[in-house]
Motif scaffolding. Structure first.
Motif, PDB file in Angstrom:
ATOM      1  N   ILE A   1       0.850  -1.197   0.000  1.00 46.06           N
ATOM      2  CA  ILE A   1       0.000   0.000   0.000  1.00 46.06           C
ATOM      3  C   ILE A   1       0.882   1.241   0.000  1.00 46.06           C
ATOM      4  CG2 ILE A   1      -1.670   1.350   1.333  1.00 46.06           C
ATOM      5  CD1 ILE A   1      -2.840  -1.314   2.318  1.00 46.06           C
ATOM      6  N   LEU A   2       1.910   1.244   0.845  1.00 42.77           N
ATOM      7  CA  LEU A   2       2.857   2.362   0.909  1.00 42.77           C
ATOM      8  C   LEU A   2       3.518   2.600  -0.440  1.00 42.77           C
ATOM      9  CD1 LEU A   2       4.661   4.443   2.398  1.00 42.77           C
ATOM     10  CD2 LEU A   2       6.183   2.534   2.973  1.00 42.77           C
ATOM     11  N   ASP A   3       3.962   1.537  -1.101  1.00 46.62           N
ATOM     12  CA  ASP A   3       4.628   1.669  -2.400  1.00 46.62           C
ATOM     13  C   ASP A   3       3.709   2.307  -3.443  1.00 46.62           C
ATOM     14  OD1 ASP A   3       6.853   0.519  -1.308  1.00 46.62           O
ATOM     15  OD2 ASP A   3       6.556  -1.458  -2.201  1.00 46.62           O
ATOM     16  N   ASN A   4       2.441   1.962  -3.415  1.00 47.00           N
ATOM     17  CA  ASN A   4       1.501   2.527  -4.381  1.00 47.00           C
ATOM     18  C   ASN A   4       1.146   3.971  -4.042  1.00 47.00           C
ATOM     19  OD1 ASN A   4       0.476   0.474  -6.549  1.00 47.00           O
ATOM     20  ND2 ASN A   4       0.744  -0.718  -4.678  1.00 47.00           N
ATOM     21  N   VAL A   5       1.144   4.307  -2.764  1.00 45.50           N
ATOM     22  CA  VAL A   5       0.990   5.705  -2.368  1.00 45.50           C
ATOM     23  C   VAL A   5       2.148   6.516  -2.950  1.00 45.50           C
ATOM     24  CG1 VAL A   5       1.108   7.319  -0.420  1.00 45.50           C
ATOM     25  CG2 VAL A   5      -0.331   5.289  -0.263  1.00 45.50           C
ATOM     26  N   ALA A   6       3.362   5.992  -2.806  1.00 45.53           N
ATOM     27  CA  ALA A   6       4.551   6.671  -3.330  1.00 45.53           C
ATOM     28  C   ALA A   6       4.477   6.830  -4.845  1.00 45.53           C
ATOM     29  CB  ALA A   6       5.800   5.884  -2.936  1.00 45.53           C
ATOM     30  N   GLN A   7       3.995   5.796  -5.548  1.00 44.66           N
ATOM     31  CA  GLN A   7       3.834   5.874  -7.000  1.00 44.66           C
ATOM     32  C   GLN A   7       2.890   7.012  -7.391  1.00 44.66           C
ATOM     33  OE1 GLN A   7       4.606   4.135 -10.077  1.00 44.66           O
ATOM     34  NE2 GLN A   7       6.454   3.587  -8.936  1.00 44.66           N
ATOM     35  N   LEU A   8       1.776   7.113  -6.719  1.00 39.38           N
ATOM     36  CA  LEU A   8       0.798   8.158  -7.025  1.00 39.38           C
ATOM     37  C   LEU A   8       1.388   9.541  -6.784  1.00 39.38           C
ATOM     38  CD1 LEU A   8      -2.420   6.551  -5.475  1.00 39.38           C
ATOM     39  CD2 LEU A   8      -1.913   6.852  -7.904  1.00 39.38           C
ATOM     40  N   GLN A   9       2.153   9.679  -5.714  1.00 39.62           N
ATOM     41  CA  GLN A   9       2.767  10.973  -5.419  1.00 39.62           C
ATOM     42  C   GLN A   9       3.843  11.318  -6.436  1.00 39.62           C
ATOM     43  OE1 GLN A   9       3.759  10.295  -1.188  1.00 39.62           O
ATOM     44  NE2 GLN A   9       2.184  11.802  -0.688  1.00 39.62           N
ATOM     45  N   MET A  10       4.602  10.330  -6.858  1.00 39.54           N
ATOM     46  CA  MET A  10       5.636  10.576  -7.876  1.00 39.54           C
ATOM     47  C   MET A  10       5.017  11.011  -9.200  1.00 39.54           C
ATOM     48  SD  MET A  10       8.283   7.407  -7.180  1.00 39.54           S
ATOM     49  CE  MET A  10       9.155   7.745  -8.714  1.00 39.54           C
ATOM     50  N   LEU A  11       3.832  10.505  -9.491  1.00 37.82           N
ATOM     51  CA  LEU A  11       3.144  10.865 -10.734  1.00 37.82           C
ATOM     52  C   LEU A  11       2.538  12.264 -10.666  1.00 37.82           C
ATOM     53  CD1 LEU A  11       1.446   7.444 -11.504  1.00 37.82           C
ATOM     54  CD2 LEU A  11       3.185   8.581 -12.904  1.00 37.82           C
ATOM     55  N   GLY A  12       2.418  12.818  -9.453  1.00 38.29           N
ATOM     56  CA  GLY A  12       1.939  14.186  -9.327  1.00 38.29           C
ATOM     57  C   GLY A  12       0.668  14.384  -8.531  1.00 38.29           C
ATOM     58  N   VAL A  13       0.073  13.302  -8.014  1.00 35.99           N
ATOM     59  CA  VAL A  13      -1.122  13.453  -7.175  1.00 35.99           C
ATOM     60  C   VAL A  13      -0.736  14.208  -5.900  1.00 35.99           C
ATOM     61  CG1 VAL A  13      -2.863  12.233  -5.825  1.00 35.99           C
ATOM     62  CG2 VAL A  13      -2.200  11.369  -8.077  1.00 35.99           C
ATOM     63  N   ARG A  14      -1.498  15.227  -5.558  1.00 34.60           N
ATOM     64  CA  ARG A  14      -1.116  16.099  -4.454  1.00 34.60           C
ATOM     65  C   ARG A  14      -1.485  15.569  -3.069  1.00 34.60           C
ATOM     66  NH1 ARG A  14       2.066  17.976  -7.657  1.00 34.60           N
ATOM     67  NH2 ARG A  14       2.354  20.190  -8.074  1.00 34.60           N
ATOM     68  N   LYS A  15      -2.668  15.012  -2.932  1.00 30.66           N
ATOM     69  CA  LYS A  15      -3.123  14.529  -1.618  1.00 30.66           C
ATOM     70  C   LYS A  15      -3.609  13.085  -1.752  1.00 30.66           C
ATOM     71  CE  LYS A  15      -3.089  18.523   0.901  1.00 30.66           C
ATOM     72  NZ  LYS A  15      -2.774  18.753   2.324  1.00 30.66           N
ATOM     73  N   VAL A  16      -3.246  12.237  -0.802  1.00 36.37           N
ATOM     74  CA  VAL A  16      -3.643  10.832  -0.848  1.00 36.37           C
ATOM     75  C   VAL A  16      -4.355  10.440   0.437  1.00 36.37           C
ATOM     76  CG1 VAL A  16      -2.896   8.449  -1.181  1.00 36.37           C
ATOM     77  CG2 VAL A  16      -1.648  10.311  -2.307  1.00 36.37           C
ATOM     78  N   LEU A  17      -5.531   9.845   0.284  1.00 41.56           N
ATOM     79  CA  LEU A  17      -6.302   9.319   1.401  1.00 41.56           C
ATOM     80  C   LEU A  17      -6.192   7.796   1.374  1.00 41.56           C
ATOM     81  CD1 LEU A  17      -9.579  11.385   0.773  1.00 41.56           C
ATOM     82  CD2 LEU A  17      -7.656  12.022   2.256  1.00 41.56           C
ATOM     83  N   VAL A  18      -5.958   7.189   2.530  1.00 45.16           N
ATOM     84  CA  VAL A  18      -5.814   5.737   2.612  1.00 45.16           C
ATOM     85  C   VAL A  18      -6.718   5.200   3.717  1.00 45.16           C
ATOM     86  CG1 VAL A  18      -4.224   3.801   2.933  1.00 45.16           C
ATOM     87  CG2 VAL A  18      -3.411   5.921   1.861  1.00 45.16           C
ATOM     88  N   ASN A  19      -7.577   4.262   3.379  1.00 44.43           N
ATOM     89  CA  ASN A  19      -8.403   3.613   4.398  1.00 44.43           C
ATOM     90  C   ASN A  19      -7.559   2.698   5.262  1.00 44.43           C
ATOM     91  OD1 ASN A  19     -10.747   4.725   3.368  1.00 44.43           O
ATOM     92  ND2 ASN A  19     -11.549   2.820   2.527  1.00 44.43           N
ATOM     93  N   ASN A  20      -7.803   2.706   6.580  1.00 45.44           N
ATOM     94  CA  ASN A  20      -7.315   1.570   7.342  1.00 45.44           C
ATOM     95  C   ASN A  20      -8.392   0.493   7.307  1.00 45.44           C
ATOM     96  OD1 ASN A  20      -9.224   2.232   9.333  1.00 45.44           O
ATOM     97  ND2 ASN A  20      -7.711   2.825  10.871  1.00 45.44           N
ATOM     98  N   LEU A  21      -8.151  -0.644   7.930  1.00 56.95           N
ATOM     99  CA  LEU A  21      -9.080  -1.765   7.830  1.00 56.95           C
ATOM    100  C   LEU A  21     -10.213  -1.625   8.843  1.00 56.95           C
ATOM    101  CD1 LEU A  21      -9.067  -4.126   5.890  1.00 56.95           C
ATOM    102  CD2 LEU A  21      -7.914  -5.491   7.643  1.00 56.95           C
ATOM    103  N   HIS A  22     -11.431  -1.784   8.373  1.00 57.04           N
ATOM    104  CA  HIS A  22     -12.603  -1.709   9.253  1.00 57.04           C
ATOM    105  C   HIS A  22     -12.649  -2.936  10.161  1.00 57.04           C
ATOM    106  CE1 HIS A  22     -14.960  -4.674   6.744  1.00 57.04           C
ATOM    107  NE2 HIS A  22     -13.970  -4.360   5.931  1.00 57.04           N
TER     108      HIS A  22
END
Length: 368
Positions: free
Chosen positions: A207-228
């Motif tokens: 999950i962390l790696d994909n957050v980093a990918q999105l940020q590298m591509l230029g996405v400014r803010k990332v929201l991540v669910n934790n597990l319900h």
């Protein structure tokens, strides 16, 4: 080989995770926000899939394209609601977040959109049944990384312009499919607590790696669910007549959330949406406790739509067309829609609880 008690405990946790399979154009700024976040990109699983899973007649995984999924709000609503591919009776999590951004609903599904176009509101890549790793029983479902790669191709091809990313928010919803039957957790033949502990850490790392990918591509803010709280799903509360949550399932979710928090809490421009607490405050608390929203729901651990036989599913019909499920009259009084997904009202209550910290995060200046 005899396994130590700790390993047996974690194996039981993974068993109780099983089954956690877990949809516009918009105005230019978030409601009440001083920043402009006019685009949204959605990744993950059925908690936020609004049409990417195909409609295959007779398949359980396609139930979201059948009545009563769609816009079934109460028993007096027309018998043919609008079907949108959402795993709920109307809106779901990403719809409510989109509305906070000033959009009408979650951005269009990738599979239902022309490959050469992306509207100003963004796009949804999430697919029901997805995890960070491949699930054997769902080989055709794109993993989180595959969804992010599809997004990357559109960015590299100029379909999603860089200027749009400068006003974008991404949502990642991973809800437990990596711990269900057919996942690597159950196929790995782990022999020690450390092996299984490592696997949970690997899920969080992915999950962390994909957050980093999105940020590298230029996405400014990332929201991540934790597990319900997995153990509170009707899938697991049905065994005790929908009266209590399963403690092992909820403990397993807390282990996942511990890793996720450790990895993400120090990362700039990332916010964890605490679904575990929001769900728990509504459905799993001591008598007299819980949030104000909790009082709006009846039989909180019971689904509105339930199969009439073991192994069936909401929306299923016999070959003759006979309905093989029971349906409640007032979904707005029920937190859970089916065995694993909240109702429109359930999601509304959860996102109401999470709105203030989410909006505060969106109002924070972007850290370059």
């Amino acid at each position: 080989m005899k396994l130590p008690p700790a390993v047996i405990c974690l194996l039981l946790i993974l068993v109780f995770f099983d089954g956690a399979s877990v949809e516009a154009r918009g105005t230019p700024s978030a409601q009440g926000s001083r920043n402009q976040w006019s685009s949204m990109f959605v990744f993950g699983d059925d908690f936020v899939d609004n049409g990417n899973r195909p409609n295959i007649t007779g398949e359980k995984t396609s139930r979201q394209w059948s009545y009563p999924y769609g816009s079934y709000l109460n028993s007096h609503y027309p018998t043919s609601p609008v079907l949108t591919g959402r795993f709920s009776n109307y809106r779901m999590q990403s719809d409510f977040i989109a509305r906070m951004l000033g959009l009408h609903e979650a951005p269009p599904a990738y599979e239902l959109t022309d490959d050469q176009s992306c509207g100003s509101s963004g796009m949804t890549f999430a697919s029901g049944g997805a995890g960070v790793f491949k699930v054997t029983a769902k080989k055709k479902v794109p993993t989180l990384a595959a969804q992010v790669q599809a997004f990357k191709r559109l960015v590299n091809d100029g379909v999603i312009p860089t200027r749009q990313l400068h006003h974008s928010v991404a949502l990642i919803a991973i809800s437990g499919n990596d711990y269900m039957s057919g996942s690597e957790a159950n196929n790995g033949f782990y022999t020690s607590f450390d092996d299984l502990d490592t696997y949970v850490g690997n899920v969080a790392t992915e999950i962390l790696d994909n957050v980093a990918q999105l940020q590298m591509l230029g996405v400014r803010k990332v929201l991540v669910n934790n597990l319900h709280p997995i153990g509170c799903m009707p899938l697991h509360t049905s065994s005790n007549n929908y009266t209590t949550c399963d403690l092992l399932g909820n403990y397993g979710a807390s282990v996942h959330n511990k890793y996720l928090k450790q990895m993400l809490e120090e990362r700039d421009n990332v916010h964890i949406l605490d679904l575990y607490t929001a769900f728990t405050d509504i459905i799993n608390h001591a008598p007299g406790g819980g949030s104000d929203e909790s009082k709006n729901f009846n039989r909180k651990l019971t689904p509105c739509c339930e199969s009439t036989y073991k192994g069936g599913y909401c929306g299923e019909r016999s070959h003759s067309g006979k309905r093989l499920y029971d349906l409640c009259e007032t979904p707005d009084k029920m937190f859970y829609w089916d065995q694993t997904h909240p109702t429109h009202a359930g999601w509304e209550a959860v996102m109401k609880a999470l709105q203030q910290p989410l909006m505060e995060f969106l109002d924070e200046d972007y850290v370059a």
